[in-house]
Design a protein around this motif. Structure first.
Motif, PDB file in Angstrom:
ATOM      1  N   LYS A   1     -25.628  62.044 -29.764  1.00 51.48           N
ATOM      2  CA  LYS A   1     -26.369  61.679 -30.959  1.00 51.48           C
ATOM      3  C   LYS A   1     -27.685  61.093 -30.457  1.00 51.48           C
ATOM      4  N   PRO A   2     -28.786  61.356 -31.124  1.00 48.16           N
ATOM      5  CA  PRO A   2     -30.028  60.752 -30.633  1.00 48.16           C
ATOM      6  C   PRO A   2     -29.987  59.241 -30.788  1.00 48.16           C
ATOM      7  N   ASP A   3     -30.437  58.548 -29.757  1.00 47.01           N
ATOM      8  CA  ASP A   3     -30.495  57.095 -29.868  1.00 47.01           C
ATOM      9  C   ASP A   3     -31.835  56.696 -30.467  1.00 47.01           C
ATOM     10  N   ALA A   4     -32.144  55.415 -30.420  1.00 48.16           N
ATOM     11  CA  ALA A   4     -33.345  54.938 -31.093  1.00 48.16           C
ATOM     12  C   ALA A   4     -34.610  55.578 -30.538  1.00 48.16           C
ATOM     13  N   ALA A   5     -34.574  55.954 -29.271  1.00 48.78           N
ATOM     14  CA  ALA A   5     -35.762  56.555 -28.676  1.00 48.78           C
ATOM     15  C   ALA A   5     -35.765  58.067 -28.832  1.00 48.78           C
ATOM     16  N   GLY A   6     -34.708  58.591 -29.364  1.00 47.11           N
ATOM     17  CA  GLY A   6     -34.684  60.011 -29.600  1.00 47.11           C
ATOM     18  C   GLY A   6     -33.992  60.812 -28.539  1.00 47.11           C
ATOM     19  N   LYS A   7     -33.470  60.130 -27.542  1.00 51.89           N
ATOM     20  CA  LYS A   7     -32.801  60.868 -26.484  1.00 51.89           C
ATOM     21  C   LYS A   7     -31.355  61.097 -26.897  1.00 51.89           C
ATOM     22  N   MET A   8     -30.838  62.284 -26.590  1.00 55.29           N
ATOM     23  CA  MET A   8     -29.454  62.553 -26.948  1.00 55.29           C
ATOM     24  C   MET A   8     -28.539  61.750 -26.033  1.00 55.29           C
ATOM     25  N   GLN A   9     -27.639  61.012 -26.632  1.00 58.47           N
ATOM     26  CA  GLN A   9     -26.784  60.144 -25.846  1.00 58.47           C
ATOM     27  C   GLN A   9     -25.364  60.203 -26.374  1.00 58.47           C
ATOM     28  N   VAL A  10     -24.455  59.967 -25.452  1.00 62.74           N
ATOM     29  CA  VAL A  10     -23.081  59.716 -25.872  1.00 62.74           C
ATOM     30  C   VAL A  10     -23.061  58.318 -26.486  1.00 62.74           C
ATOM     31  N   TYR A  11     -22.223  58.105 -27.456  1.00 59.17           N
ATOM     32  CA  TYR A  11     -22.153  56.781 -28.067  1.00 59.17           C
ATOM     33  C   TYR A  11     -20.691  56.368 -28.160  1.00 59.17           C
ATOM     34  N   PRO A  12     -20.419  55.094 -28.358  1.00 60.95           N
ATOM     35  CA  PRO A  12     -19.021  54.669 -28.424  1.00 60.95           C
ATOM     36  C   PRO A  12     -18.410  55.041 -29.759  1.00 60.95           C
ATOM     37  N   ALA A  13     -17.400  55.904 -29.730  1.00 63.17           N
ATOM     38  CA  ALA A  13     -16.701  56.228 -30.968  1.00 63.17           C
ATOM     39  C   ALA A  13     -15.826  55.062 -31.395  1.00 63.17           C
ATOM     40  N   VAL A  14     -15.237  54.410 -30.398  1.00 54.70           N
ATOM     41  CA  VAL A  14     -14.471  53.191 -30.664  1.00 54.70           C
ATOM     42  C   VAL A  14     -14.972  52.151 -29.682  1.00 54.70           C
ATOM     43  N   PHE A  15     -15.272  50.988 -30.168  1.00 62.73           N
ATOM     44  CA  PHE A  15     -15.626  49.881 -29.284  1.00 62.73           C
ATOM     45  C   PHE A  15     -14.955  48.641 -29.855  1.00 62.73           C
ATOM     46  N   ASP A  16     -13.862  48.245 -29.233  1.00 62.10           N
ATOM     47  CA  ASP A  16     -13.110  47.093 -29.735  1.00 62.10           C
ATOM     48  C   ASP A  16     -13.161  45.968 -28.710  1.00 62.10           C
ATOM     49  N   ILE A  17     -13.340  44.762 -29.196  1.00 64.52           N
ATOM     50  CA  ILE A  17     -13.203  43.601 -28.323  1.00 64.52           C
ATOM     51  C   ILE A  17     -12.167  42.681 -28.951  1.00 64.52           C
ATOM     52  N   ASP A  18     -11.194  42.321 -28.140  1.00 63.01           N
ATOM     53  CA  ASP A  18     -10.146  41.435 -28.623  1.00 63.01           C
ATOM     54  C   ASP A  18     -10.588  39.996 -28.345  1.00 63.01           C
ATOM     55  N   THR A  19     -11.098  39.326 -29.372  1.00 60.10           N
ATOM     56  CA  THR A  19     -11.584  37.959 -29.130  1.00 60.10           C
ATOM     57  C   THR A  19     -10.445  36.984 -28.918  1.00 60.10           C
ATOM     58  N   SER A  20      -9.229  37.400 -29.178  1.00 60.82           N
ATOM     59  CA  SER A  20      -8.139  36.486 -28.866  1.00 60.82           C
ATOM     60  C   SER A  20      -7.809  36.508 -27.383  1.00 60.82           C
ATOM     61  N   VAL A  21      -8.471  37.362 -26.622  1.00 65.93           N
ATOM     62  CA  VAL A  21      -8.244  37.424 -25.185  1.00 65.93           C
ATOM     63  C   VAL A  21      -9.517  37.054 -24.419  1.00 65.93           C
ATOM     64  N   CYS A  22     -10.663  37.350 -25.001  1.00 65.84           N
ATOM     65  CA  CYS A  22     -11.946  37.195 -24.308  1.00 65.84           C
ATOM     66  C   CYS A  22     -12.104  35.792 -23.740  1.00 65.84           C
ATOM     67  N   MET A  23     -12.551  35.687 -22.491  1.00 65.16           N
ATOM     68  CA  MET A  23     -12.726  34.386 -21.859  1.00 65.16           C
ATOM     69  C   MET A  23     -14.196  33.984 -21.765  1.00 65.16           C
ATOM     70  N   SER A  24     -15.076  34.657 -22.496  1.00 61.21           N
ATOM     71  CA  SER A  24     -16.490  34.285 -22.591  1.00 61.21           C
ATOM     72  C   SER A  24     -17.139  34.135 -21.218  1.00 61.21           C
ATOM     73  N   CYS A  25     -16.841  35.044 -20.311  1.00 63.34           N
ATOM     74  CA  CYS A  25     -17.328  34.849 -18.953  1.00 63.34           C
ATOM     75  C   CYS A  25     -18.679  35.502 -18.734  1.00 63.34           C
ATOM     76  N   GLN A  26     -19.109  36.360 -19.611  1.00 64.36           N
ATOM     77  CA  GLN A  26     -20.425  36.979 -19.549  1.00 64.36           C
ATOM     78  C   GLN A  26     -20.541  38.068 -18.479  1.00 64.36           C
ATOM     79  N   ILE A  27     -19.440  38.459 -17.880  1.00 59.18           N
ATOM     80  CA  ILE A  27     -19.540  39.479 -16.831  1.00 59.18           C
ATOM     81  C   ILE A  27     -19.909  40.830 -17.436  1.00 59.18           C
ATOM     82  N   CYS A  28     -19.459  41.104 -18.663  1.00 53.89           N
ATOM     83  CA  CYS A  28     -19.849  42.374 -19.299  1.00 53.89           C
ATOM     84  C   CYS A  28     -21.366  42.449 -19.460  1.00 53.89           C
ATOM     85  N   VAL A  29     -21.990  41.305 -19.776  1.00 55.49           N
ATOM     86  CA  VAL A  29     -23.441  41.286 -19.938  1.00 55.49           C
ATOM     87  C   VAL A  29     -24.128  41.527 -18.601  1.00 55.49           C
ATOM     88  N   GLU A  30     -23.571  40.918 -17.559  1.00 58.27           N
ATOM     89  CA  GLU A  30     -24.205  41.045 -16.253  1.00 58.27           C
ATOM     90  C   GLU A  30     -24.143  42.462 -15.716  1.00 58.27           C
TER      91      GLU A  30
END
Lengths: 390, 215, 258, 238
Positions: free
Chosen positions: C87-116
């Motif tokens: 699907k085109p992203d904001a810049a117009g490039k065709m990209q795969v996108y997440p069909a499902v993206f779930d985060i279980d906040t009852s497990v998340c330890m707020s460590c920020q490693i995903c951001v890094e």
């Protein structure tokens, strides 16, 4: 054992009561203290055998917070274990981070830039202040001063936590150190805030000591209670303020001089009775030394990068080998022993927890004391169950 | 709150609010009791792990849980109304937590504070970690976070107070302790590999996972 | 004298009681629900997904479902399914996108490693902490609709960091464009040199692709191309027409039920 | 401090017939260690503690390491003469060898008196099942008491001569040794909304495959897992 021809000594210390109906002690009373007990600092449990009110046997029971830290560490990557180390000794996440980072840096031969080393010292000493001030509060709580000293302690703790939060993003679980440096740089405003807190901390300590140290009740409850001999302390591997309270001069900041500790001018306070009061006083004196270290570190903090440019965040695979890295945490020697087999996960991941080993002599300190003193003695050991049971 | 007060015929909630504005307080004993209950929730002084430190911080000067009437942390379960499960419940500790819960007098409430208490959190893959205290005892409020800030605990407590205040003594929304049934929750036993049973099916039924988003 | 230590302690207590009426040092209580602590900029709680455009969050997610965060997440609380199509992203490039993206906040330890570890600046840390709930299974598992928040929100909670990220993305995007232009020019020159026959179609389309993309950035006012997608040279003509996010918004909205 | 070679030589001279081997560490830390034979281990440990030169009076860290049985495939190149008389072919021959498993206990020793260290000693059990014994060093260093109990609990190493060898972290009824590499944890994967890898495989046993692998039809708009039909717990199990 016999074929060496050597005579083996009996284990040092320990109690010799075999059963509750000991013929020499008459009728004994067995009390299970914990795991839910307001004075056991979490879910610690002691099986205490009492002769009247006097302790004749005390066996600690562990495992109520055994969260399988080591198994999880072996199943995840090196980086992913870093946030878990925060949760070991949850009062001192910064020093836990540092010990783990140090062990991994040893394992991989990873250098650390100078500014990061200074930042680590600053944060470790702030952590020491935070831990010791909490210990002083909790110890007084255990003597029955419910609330008041702890309020003072937590008021100061919140100030340091605010610093941690504005630097690392979290109050308690900082997850700040990385292999080869630190995650975010400290801004000039942050450093100014740290300097402000450091400069004012001495004033708080004066006030706190005025409130507590001269207090007759504290002296009566702690002096001569839970004395520990230096020989037993060394044999039992006691480290940290508890060891230095017995008069043994062993501080890893001096002995190993890891990081840049050799550049700072500070003294190692030593006690001479090894009793509970000494353990309390050593911590107060250590806080004063931490303040001088902080002042020197904040003054000398060099500019420069905070991460080694060759350090890898993702896909970190150290060569096969093993390393044991240790630092002087606020509670004692916290060490990490890692074996790498060249894969992204450590083959063996082991934490050497200071408060777990320090509990070895709990029974020896409590024998002959009354049960009310056991609470204070345990408080002066300064345990955190997350680290004892891991 | 939103549903009309069915057992006070003739007066709707809006009308009662109108009356209150004119200085006439119309209430029922039930509501008065609930109000009193909600403002004096005494927690059990019971810390398990990291979150316990934040719980203590919430009771200290900065956050001051006393403003909500909950500063009286009771060391004995017999005097406590609220069990704050603050931290990782290990399998070795789970029987003791259930026992404490059984020893608390009704009405009693439970807050699962932090990821570990809700689901085992970051430690859930561990062999000795219970994947959520709600496998054994009913939980009223879940506070996610690792650890939640003290404010988040206060927020959870406010939610619990709201829940207590709107509780009903009869009808379909009766509070738990007035419903028929045994209030003694079975205490799990130590098995040779795991707790027995590993969960209490009367309080814990995981739903099916259905992933609905399709490209 | 026996008792002097006690009296001294009482003096300190008295000083604090008196001070608690006027001295800001001793007035530490934050009256939480009415009065909120100012959260520091770096404060983190749970992750969220950055989308470029608030009106069409699902169409402009920066996430390209590379699943790096899913792999690196220490407590494994992220679940991603890649889309089958692009699907085109904001810049117009065709990209795969997440069909499902779930985060279980009852497990998340707020460590920020995903951001890094995220190479696309697509996942960032949120600051909302008032999320206590009574619903264990539904309220704590966040899906991509709940996770997506616009870049303007990111700017609002982490202003310094967001400005830095935007600057970096812009620079990377410019570099990618330059590269694309150079490649297109080289291709055109090559085509011109190789085929002397008059078939100059390649040149106009190739040059038309680049301005179209530039227009897209202007209209969004936020740069967007993921940095890892550097060699774009092969595709710009195809991506160009559908690129404008304003046009794109209603088209891709069908996938994202509000 | 003396080098490990010197210590080894002195130990061998003092305890004739003892086994002491130097284990080199190829990593950057270069913390080499001494592997001690079990027969003389306790005596040698006492010597290390009391020797005037070494004075290793502080045993910092005791830990176990599990080395499960490993299949090692060695490939050797053998030239096979061609029966037809052509040039000899080089054929790779693979030999399988089973390296026996063992448990290892590692002690990190330092000296508080002389402020040096570490000297790392390792004791290796004969196997992982019936002969997983090593002599306890608790009589030499009291600090081993709890740590050896922990190694016993988590790895199953039996320490001969330990004053109080019981489980320390797990409950007494527990039978397995969870830090061993082949430990299988109990199955409690009933609610795993974000599974991957091995967890996914385990969670699949509790859920129909459609719930975890493929996306279901776009039924509810909000996309959260539906709570509608709480199936009985046993139902999804195979």
């Amino acid at each position: 054992m016999s074929n060496s021809g050597l005579e083996f000594p009996a284990p040092v210390g320990g109690s010799h009561v075999a059963a509750v109906h000991d013929p020499f002690h008459g009728d004994l009373l067995e009390v299970s203290m914990g795991p839910h007990h307001p004075s056991t600092h979490g879910v610690f449990r002691m099986m205490v055998t009492l002769d009247g009110e006097t302790i004749v046997k005390l066996k600690p029971v562990f495992g109520y917070l055994h969260r399988n830290h080591e198994k999880l560490g072996e199943n995840t990557s090196y980086l992913a274990s870093m946030p878990y180390t925060d949760r070991l000794d949850y009062l001192n996440s910064m020093t836990n981070n540092w010990a783990y980072a140090l062990a991994v840096e040893k394992l991989a031969g990873q250098p650390v830039p100078e500014r990061a080393e200074y930042l680590r010292v600053i944060l470790a000493e702030l952590t020491r202040l935070l831990n010791h001030v909490c210990l002083a509060g909790f110890l007084l709580q255990d003597t029955g001063a419910s609330g008041t000293p702890l309020m003072y302690a937590f008021r100061e703790r919140e100030k340091i936590l605010d610093l941690f939060e504005s630097l690392s993003g979290s109050r308690m679980m900082c997850n700040y150190q990385r292999f080869g440096g630190c995650r975010v740089d400290a801004s000039p405003e942050w450093l100014a805030g740290a300097k402000h807190i450091t400069d004012n901390f001495g004033r708080f300590l004066d006030e706190y000591e005025e409130l507590i140290t001269g207090n007759e009740i504290l002296m009566a409850r702690t002096q001569g209670v839970g004395a520990l001999s230096p020989e037993l302390a060394i044999s039992a591997g006691i480290t940290g303020p508890m060891l230095r309270a017995t008069g043994v001069d062993y501080d890893l900041r001096k002995v190993d001089a890891y990081g840049v500790y050799s550049r700072f001018n500070f003294r190692v306070p030593l006690g001479d009775h090894g009793d509970t009061y000494d353990r309390y006083m050593i911590r107060v004196l250590e806080m004063r030394e931490s303040i001088t270290i902080l002042q020197q570190a904040l003054r000398d903090l060099p500019a420069g990068p905070i991460m080694d440019p060759k350090a890898k965040i993702r896909g970190f695979r150290p060569k096969a080998g093993e390393a044991y890295g240790r630092i002087e945490g606020p509670k004692g020697e916290i060490g990490f022993y890692l074996i790498s087999d060249g894969s992204p996960n450590p083959y063996r991941y082991r934490v050497r927890p200071p408060s777990f080993v320090n509990l070895t002599v709990l029974e020896d300190m409590c024998l002959g004391q009354t049960i009310a003193d056991a609470v204070i003695i345990l408080g002066s050991v300064d345990i955190v169950l997350g680290e004892v049971d891991r | 709150m939103s549903e009309p007060a069915t057992d006070a015929p003739g007066l709707s909630d809006a009308e009662r609010d109108e009356l209150r504005r004119h200085g006439i307080l119309l209430t029922k004993i039930e509501e008065l009791v609930n109000l009193g209950r909600s403002k004096s929730v005494w927690p059990l002084q019971f810390g398990l792990a990291c979150c316990a430190i934040e719980m203590i911080a919430a009771s200290m000067a900065r956050f001051d849980i006393a403003r909500f009437g909950s500063e009286v942390f009771r060391p004995s379960p017999r005097q406590a109304d609220l069990l704050i499960v603050s931290g990782t419940v290990t399998k070795k500790m789970a029987p003791q937590v259930v026992r404490l819960w059984n020893q608390m007098p009704e009405p009693k409430y439970c807050i699962a504070m932090g990821a570990c208490a809700i689901s085992g959190g970051p430690f859930k893959q561990g062999y000795n970690v219970l994947k959520g205290i709600d496998r054994f005892i009913p939980v009223d409020v879940y506070i996610p976070g690792c650890p939640p800030r003290p404010e988040a605990l206060l927020h959870g407590l406010i939610q619990l107070q709201e829940q207590i205040r709107t509780a009903k003594s009869s009808g379909p929304k009766t509070t738990r302790h007035l419903r028929p049934g045994d209030c003694n929750y079975p205490v799990p036993e130590f098995g040779d590999r795991d707790l027995e049973p590993p969960a209490n099916p009367a309080v814990w039924q995981p739903p099916q996972i259905v992933r609905s988003e399709k490209a | 004298m026996l008792g002097s230590g006690l009296l001294q302690g009482l003096k300190v207590t008295a000083k604090n009681i008196a001070g608690s009426f006027h001295d800001p040092e001793r007035l530490v209580t934050v009256e939480y629900p009415e009065q909120k602590t100012k959260l520091p900029e770096n404060y983190r709680n749970f992750p969220f997904l950055v989308s470029e455009n608030a009106t069409d969050p699902m169409g402009t997610l920066r996430c390209v479902a590379c699943q790096i965060c899913e792999k690196e997440c220490p407590p494994q609380c992220i679940y991603i399914e890649k889309s089958k199509d692009k699907k085109p992203d904001a810049a117009g490039k065709m990209q795969v996108y997440p069909a499902v993206f779930d985060i279980d906040t009852s497990v998340c330890m707020s460590c920020q490693i995903c951001v890094e570890v995220c190479p696309f600046e697509a996942i960032k840390m949120d600051q909302v902490f008032e999320i206590a709930t009574t619903d264990r299974f539904n309220a704590l598992l966040l899906d991509r609709n709940q996770l997506a928040k616009p870049n303007s929100y990111y700017h609002q909670i982490h202003p310094t960091e967001a400005a830095e990220v935007d600057g970096r993305l812009l620079a990377e995007r410019k570099a990618a464009e330059e590269k694309a232009k150079a490649a297109a020019a080289a291709a055109a020159a090559k085509a011109a040199a190789a085929a002397a026959a008059p078939k100059p179609v390649a040149t106009p389309t190739a040059t038309a692709g680049a301005p179209g993309a530039v227009a897209a950035t202007v209209s969004v006012a936020k740069p967007a191309t993921p940095p890892a997608a550097a060699p774009v040279s092969a595709t710009p003509p195809a991506a160009a027409p559908a690129a404008s996010p304003a046009q794109n918004a209603p088209a891709s909205d069908g996938k994202a039920a509000p | 401090m003396e080098t490990l070679e010197q210590i080894r030589d002195r130990l061998l001279a003092r305890f004739p017939g003892a086994e002491v081997t130097l284990v080199t560490n190829p990593g950057a830390a270069a913390q080499h260690s001494l592997s001690l034979g079990l027969a003389h281990a306790a005596a040698m440990a006492l010597f290390l503690r009391d020797d005037a030169e070494l004075k290793l009076d502080y045993c910092s860290n005791v830990t176990g390491v599990d080395w499960p049985e490993k299949e090692i495939i060695e490939s050797t190149k053998v030239s096979v003469p061609d029966p037809a008389g052509g040039p000899a072919k080089i054929v790779e021959q693979k030999t399988k060898r089973i390296q026996p498993g063992s448990l290892e206990v590692v002690y990190h020793l330092y000296s508080m008196a002389k402020k040096h260290g570490p000297v790392i000693i390792r004791l290796r059990t004969a196997n992982r099942t019936d002969r997983a014994n090593v002599p306890s060093l608790t009589p030499v260093w009291r600090s081993c008491e709890f740590q050896e109990r922990e190694v016993f609990d988590l790895f199953g190493v039996k320490f001969d001569g330990h004053p109080d060898l019981r489980r320390i972290l797990m409950w007494d009824e527990f039978t397995a040794h969870p830090m061993r590499k082949d430990y299988v944890e109990p199955d409690d994967y009933e609610w795993e909304p974000t599974p991957h890898g091995t967890v996914l495989d385990k969670a699949k046993a509790h859920y129909p495959p459609s719930a975890l692998v493929a996306a279901a039809p776009a039924a509810p708009a909000h996309g959260a897992p539906t709570h509608a039909a709480p199936a009985p717990k046993e139902a999804p199990k195979p």
